[in-house]
Design a protein around this motif. Structure first.
Motif, PDB file in Angstrom:
ATOM      1  N   SER A   1       0.852  -1.186   0.000  1.00  0.00           N
ATOM      2  CA  SER A   1       0.000   0.000   0.000  1.00  0.00           C
ATOM      3  C   SER A   1       0.886   1.233   0.000  1.00  0.00           C
ATOM      4  O   SER A   1       1.603   1.491   0.976  1.00  0.00           O
TER       5      SER A   1
ATOM      6  N   SER B   1      -0.208   4.316  -0.020  1.00  0.00           N
ATOM      7  CA  SER B   1      -0.786   5.334   0.863  1.00  0.00           C
ATOM      8  C   SER B   1      -0.509   5.045   2.336  1.00  0.00           C
ATOM      9  O   SER B   1      -0.332   5.969   3.133  1.00  0.00           O
ATOM     10  N   ARG B   2      -0.442   3.769   2.712  1.00  0.00           N
ATOM     11  CA  ARG B   2      -0.179   3.396   4.104  1.00  0.00           C
ATOM     12  C   ARG B   2       1.276   3.021   4.352  1.00  0.00           C
ATOM     13  O   ARG B   2       1.668   2.810   5.496  1.00  0.00           O
TER      14      ARG B   2
END
Length: 136
Positions: free
Chosen positions: A55, A57-58
């Motif tokens: 991920s 974004s994470r």
């Protein structure tokens, strides 16, 4: 890295250590989504038989379905001709691959007037899937 992980060296990893991964539905050939993988995500995908992505974004590994329950069981892993894209043939559990609650992530089409129109229904409210977290 172990000797058993040498297969990962055949991949042309991007400068950020990532490679795009296309999830294709087993049986229909429909493209469900595109995500990103690093070496660990691809190694875990092969090891567990379930899709694991990176991920962006994470900034962490993301086991598909860890929050939604909509896991992807991997039937095959393929590498394209340039060794820079992975194709996962998956069985999509629960029939929902997209965090919007749709079957796949490609639910918008460009019409003849130049507008993006939604062509696929929401199968389940994303707030019910993610308990209002808005996670993907």
């Amino acid at each position: 890295m172990t000797a058993n992980d040498a297969w990962l060296d055949a991949i042309a990893w991007g400068p950020d250590g990532l490679i795009p991964a296309i999830a294709q539905e087993h049986g229909t050939g429909s493209v469900l989504m595109l995500a990103w993988m690093n070496r660990e995500a691809l190694r875990l995908t092969r090891e567990t038989g379930h899709a694991v992505y990176w991920s962006r974004s994470r900034a962490r590994l993301w086991h598909k379905g860890e929050e939604s329950g909509h896991q992807q069981v991997v039937h095959s892993i393929r590498l394209d001709c340039d060794a820079d894209v992975v194709l996962l043939e998956v069985e999509q559990k629960g029939g929902i691959a997209c965090h919007t609650g749709r079957h796949d992530c490609f639910y918008r089409a460009l019409d003849t007037t130049g507008d993006w129109v939604e062509i696929a229904p929401v199968l389940k409210d994303p707030n019910a899937i993610y308990s209002g977290s808005g996670s993907k």
